[in-house]
Write a protein that holds these residues in place. Structure first.
Motif, PDB file in Angstrom:
ATOM      1  N   LYS A   1       2.453   2.108  -3.512  1.00  0.00           N
ATOM      2  CA  LYS A   1       1.697   2.390  -4.280  1.00  0.00           C
ATOM      3  C   LYS A   1       1.149   3.777  -4.573  1.00  0.00           C
ATOM      4  CE  LYS A   1      -1.462  -1.644  -5.257  1.00  0.00           C
ATOM      5  NZ  LYS A   1      -2.361  -1.928  -5.364  1.00  0.00           N
ATOM      6  N   ILE A   2       1.363   4.332  -2.699  1.00  0.00           N
ATOM      7  CA  ILE A   2       1.070   5.595  -2.555  1.00  0.00           C
ATOM      8  C   ILE A   2       2.710   6.583  -3.134  1.00  0.00           C
ATOM      9  CG2 ILE A   2       1.526   7.436  -1.120  1.00  0.00           C
ATOM     10  CD1 ILE A   2      -0.844   5.697   0.668  1.00  0.00           C
ATOM     11  N   GLU A   3       3.909   6.386  -2.725  1.00  0.00           N
ATOM     12  CA  GLU A   3       5.075   6.029  -3.281  1.00  0.00           C
ATOM     13  C   GLU A   3       5.159   6.288  -4.465  1.00  0.00           C
ATOM     14  OE1 GLU A   3       7.995   5.543   0.712  1.00  0.00           O
ATOM     15  OE2 GLU A   3       8.702   4.420  -0.864  1.00  0.00           O
ATOM     16  N   SER A   4       4.255   6.289  -5.343  1.00  0.00           N
ATOM     17  CA  SER A   4       4.969   5.668  -7.201  1.00  0.00           C
ATOM     18  C   SER A   4       3.777   6.331  -7.384  1.00  0.00           C
ATOM     19  CB  SER A   4       4.649   3.868  -7.231  1.00  0.00           C
ATOM     20  OG  SER A   4       3.165   3.113  -7.035  1.00  0.00           O
ATOM     21  N   ALA A   5       2.950   6.978  -6.870  1.00  0.00           N
ATOM     22  CA  ALA A   5       1.216   8.113  -7.149  1.00  0.00           C
ATOM     23  C   ALA A   5       0.517   6.824  -7.415  1.00  0.00           C
ATOM     24  CB  ALA A   5       2.173   8.913  -8.424  1.00  0.00           C
ATOM     25  N   ASN A   6       0.050   5.605  -7.411  1.00  0.00           N
ATOM     26  CA  ASN A   6      -0.857   4.655  -7.935  1.00  0.00           C
ATOM     27  C   ASN A   6      -1.769   4.924  -6.800  1.00  0.00           C
ATOM     28  OD1 ASN A   6       0.908   3.920 -10.684  1.00  0.00           O
ATOM     29  ND2 ASN A   6       1.795   3.418  -9.664  1.00  0.00           N
ATOM     30  N   GLN A   7      -1.569   5.282  -6.091  1.00  0.00           N
ATOM     31  CA  GLN A   7      -2.442   5.326  -5.049  1.00  0.00           C
ATOM     32  C   GLN A   7      -2.310   6.982  -4.226  1.00  0.00           C
ATOM     33  OE1 GLN A   7      -3.583   1.902  -2.342  1.00  0.00           O
ATOM     34  NE2 GLN A   7      -3.676   2.895  -0.800  1.00  0.00           N
ATOM     35  N   SER A   8      -3.771   6.883  -3.611  1.00  0.00           N
ATOM     36  CA  SER A   8      -4.150   8.651  -3.130  1.00  0.00           C
ATOM     37  C   SER A   8      -3.623   8.273  -1.131  1.00  0.00           C
ATOM     38  CB  SER A   8      -5.231   8.885  -3.252  1.00  0.00           C
ATOM     39  OG  SER A   8      -6.031   7.907  -2.813  1.00  0.00           O
ATOM     40  N   ILE A   9      -4.462   9.615  -0.623  1.00  0.00           N
ATOM     41  CA  ILE A   9      -3.669   9.122   0.532  1.00  0.00           C
ATOM     42  C   ILE A   9      -4.215  10.492   1.048  1.00  0.00           C
ATOM     43  CG2 ILE A   9      -1.733  10.276   0.504  1.00  0.00           C
ATOM     44  CD1 ILE A   9      -0.546   9.122   2.953  1.00  0.00           C
ATOM     45  N   ARG A  10      -4.676  10.591   1.895  1.00  0.00           N
ATOM     46  CA  ARG A  10      -5.280  11.561   3.588  1.00  0.00           C
ATOM     47  C   ARG A  10      -4.416  12.151   4.303  1.00  0.00           C
ATOM     48  NH1 ARG A  10      -9.584   7.773   6.845  1.00  0.00           N
ATOM     49  NH2 ARG A  10      -7.690   6.901   7.638  1.00  0.00           N
ATOM     50  N   PRO A  11      -5.026  13.542   4.032  1.00  0.00           N
ATOM     51  CA  PRO A  11      -3.679  14.449   4.985  1.00  0.00           C
ATOM     52  C   PRO A  11      -3.489  13.467   6.037  1.00  0.00           C
ATOM     53  CG  PRO A  11      -5.373  15.605   3.543  1.00  0.00           C
ATOM     54  CD  PRO A  11      -6.062  14.136   3.676  1.00  0.00           C
ATOM     55  N   SER A  12      -4.533  13.036   6.702  1.00  0.00           N
ATOM     56  CA  SER A  12      -4.518  12.359   8.093  1.00  0.00           C
ATOM     57  C   SER A  12      -3.345  11.584   8.560  1.00  0.00           C
ATOM     58  CB  SER A  12      -5.590  12.150   8.784  1.00  0.00           C
ATOM     59  OG  SER A  12      -6.092  10.865   7.550  1.00  0.00           O
ATOM     60  N   ASP A  13      -2.858  10.771   7.385  1.00  0.00           N
ATOM     61  CA  ASP A  13      -2.786   9.311   6.960  1.00  0.00           C
ATOM     62  C   ASP A  13      -0.844   9.791   6.387  1.00  0.00           C
ATOM     63  OD1 ASP A  13      -3.909   7.568   7.521  1.00  0.00           O
ATOM     64  OD2 ASP A  13      -4.581   7.116   6.017  1.00  0.00           O
ATOM     65  N   VAL A  14      -1.274  11.223   5.337  1.00  0.00           N
ATOM     66  CA  VAL A  14       0.217  11.992   5.669  1.00  0.00           C
ATOM     67  C   VAL A  14       1.141  12.162   7.162  1.00  0.00           C
ATOM     68  CG1 VAL A  14       1.290  14.343   4.558  1.00  0.00           C
ATOM     69  CG2 VAL A  14      -0.344  12.782   3.492  1.00  0.00           C
ATOM     70  N   ALA A  15       0.132  12.869   7.924  1.00  0.00           N
ATOM     71  CA  ALA A  15       1.068  13.762   9.397  1.00  0.00           C
ATOM     72  C   ALA A  15       1.192  12.002   9.973  1.00  0.00           C
ATOM     73  CB  ALA A  15      -0.208  14.388   9.232  1.00  0.00           C
ATOM     74  N   THR A  16       0.317  11.264   9.856  1.00  0.00           N
ATOM     75  CA  THR A  16       1.197   9.866  10.450  1.00  0.00           C
ATOM     76  C   THR A  16       2.349   9.410   9.963  1.00  0.00           C
ATOM     77  OG1 THR A  16      -1.055   9.232  11.332  1.00  0.00           O
ATOM     78  CG2 THR A  16       0.354   8.011  11.347  1.00  0.00           C
ATOM     79  N   LEU A  17       2.165   9.337   9.003  1.00  0.00           N
ATOM     80  CA  LEU A  17       3.829   9.104   7.967  1.00  0.00           C
ATOM     81  C   LEU A  17       5.159   9.742   8.898  1.00  0.00           C
ATOM     82  CD1 LEU A  17       2.883   8.052   4.719  1.00  0.00           C
ATOM     83  CD2 LEU A  17       3.739   6.682   6.622  1.00  0.00           C
ATOM     84  N   LEU A  18       4.576  11.238   8.557  1.00  0.00           N
ATOM     85  CA  LEU A  18       5.475  11.950   9.338  1.00  0.00           C
ATOM     86  C   LEU A  18       5.974  12.629  10.717  1.00  0.00           C
ATOM     87  CD1 LEU A  18       4.800  15.466   7.169  1.00  0.00           C
ATOM     88  CD2 LEU A  18       6.742  13.805   6.399  1.00  0.00           C
TER      89      LEU A  18
ATOM     90  N   LYS B   1       0.563  -1.331   0.074  1.00  0.00           N
ATOM     91  CA  LYS B   1      -0.093   0.604  -0.235  1.00  0.00           C
ATOM     92  C   LYS B   1       0.597   1.652  -0.051  1.00  0.00           C
ATOM     93  CE  LYS B   1      -3.898   2.569   3.012  1.00  0.00           C
ATOM     94  NZ  LYS B   1      -4.757   2.155   3.402  1.00  0.00           N
ATOM     95  N   LEU B   2       1.895   0.615   1.079  1.00  0.00           N
ATOM     96  CA  LEU B   2       2.775   2.456   0.916  1.00  0.00           C
ATOM     97  C   LEU B   2       3.508   2.855  -0.655  1.00  0.00           C
ATOM     98  CD1 LEU B   2       4.270   4.950   2.468  1.00  0.00           C
ATOM     99  CD2 LEU B   2       5.609   3.287   3.563  1.00  0.00           C
TER     100      LEU B   2
END
Length: 288
Positions: free
Chosen positions: A46-63, A43-44
């Motif tokens: 796909k997000i890093e390769s721009a093939n899946q979207s990500i919610r802003p809240s999940d962006v904050a969690t990853l950071l 899943k991650l």
């Protein structure tokens, strides 16, 4: 009904590239980072390769997992996550604006600075309406007069980034002197007006114009033109390469050589003062 596949827009690619860079900086594998927030590695990926979207809240969690607490970084990535699929004003011209061109306008609107090396044509952000129409009509092989006019409107509308509220775009444009010798048989005053436009725009505090002289020494720019876009929040730069097939993008670590190349090109060009003096001299000559 199955979900529609995610279209990897330039914003989504930039977001994925930044998340991958921050993960690598933290010394974490895909599986380690994904596991830390209850995901699977694919899943991650796909997000890093721009093939899946990500919610802003999940962006904050990853950071947070990556140990990043810089509010500027969080704001920049949050904005990308929210706007990844957002339509801009240019969608009004979807009949003439190709997907790759729409990507470029999106990138240009997000950038805080652009370094442009333009050996063959005056950069779009500095063009007059007449110059834009003449060049668009000249390079296209299939556009109708109405489509040419629409594309010229788009080009002029893009220039609003130079005067936008808050943080206007910083533009450093290096133009080859040969470009200023172009002539337009049907509209002989086009280049004179364009030279005046360059001088007027160069008076803006956020715009710098240099000329590469005809008798210049060898430099990396002989390999072709490019635009180097930079962003807030430690976001990786993006390089745009244009040709008859559209735009190609160089992102992440691959953009680093272009930064060094632009420094060499800038050092080879005339100084800003001498460049503007040369443009003023040419503009004066057009009046006679």
């Amino acid at each position: 009904m199955p979900n529609s596949p995610v279209v990897p827009t330039v914003r989504r690619r930039r977001l994925g590239t930044a998340l991958r860079q921050f993960r690598n900086d933290a010394g974490m594998t895909l599986d380690q980072a994904a596991s830390a927030i209850g995901w699977k590695g694919p899943k991650l990926s796909k997000i890093e390769s721009a093939n899946q979207s990500i919610r802003p809240s999940d962006v904050a969690t990853l950071l947070e997992v990556y140990g990043l607490d810089d509010p500027e970084v969080l704001t920049a990535l949050d904005s990308l996550a929210r706007d990844a699929g957002k339509k801009g004003w240019w969608q009004t011209y979807s009949g003439v604006v190709s997907p790759s061109y729409a990507d470029y306008i999106s990138l240009e609107s997000d950038a805080v600075s652009i370094c442009a090396w333009s050996p063959l044509v005056i950069p779009g952000l500095l063009q007059t309406a007449s110059y834009a129409r003449e060049n668009i009509a000249g390079i296209t092989t299939f556009r109708t007069p109405e489509e040419v006019a629409a594309l010229a409107e788009v080009r002029l509308a893009r220039q609003s980034v130079l005067t936008r509220p808050g943080i206007p775009l910083e533009l450093w444009a290096i133009i080859h002197e040969a470009t200023l010798h172009q002539r337009f048989a049907m509209r002989p005053n086009t280049m004179r007006d364009q030279l005046r436009r360059l001088l007027d725009t160069a008076d803006m505090p956020n715009v710098t114009v240099q000329l590469m002289p005809l008798n210049c020494t060898a430099h990396p720019g002989v390999l072709g033109g490019f635009n180097l876009a930079s962003f807030l929040g430690r976001m990786p730069p993006v390089v745009v390469l244009e040709n008859v097939g559209g735009a190609a993008y160089v992102e992440g670590d691959d953009a680093a050589p272009f930064t060094k190349a632009f420094e060499r090109i800038r050092a080879t060009a005339l100084s800003v003062e001498d460049s503007l003096a040369r443009i003023a001299e040419m503009e004066e000559g057009q009046r006679k």
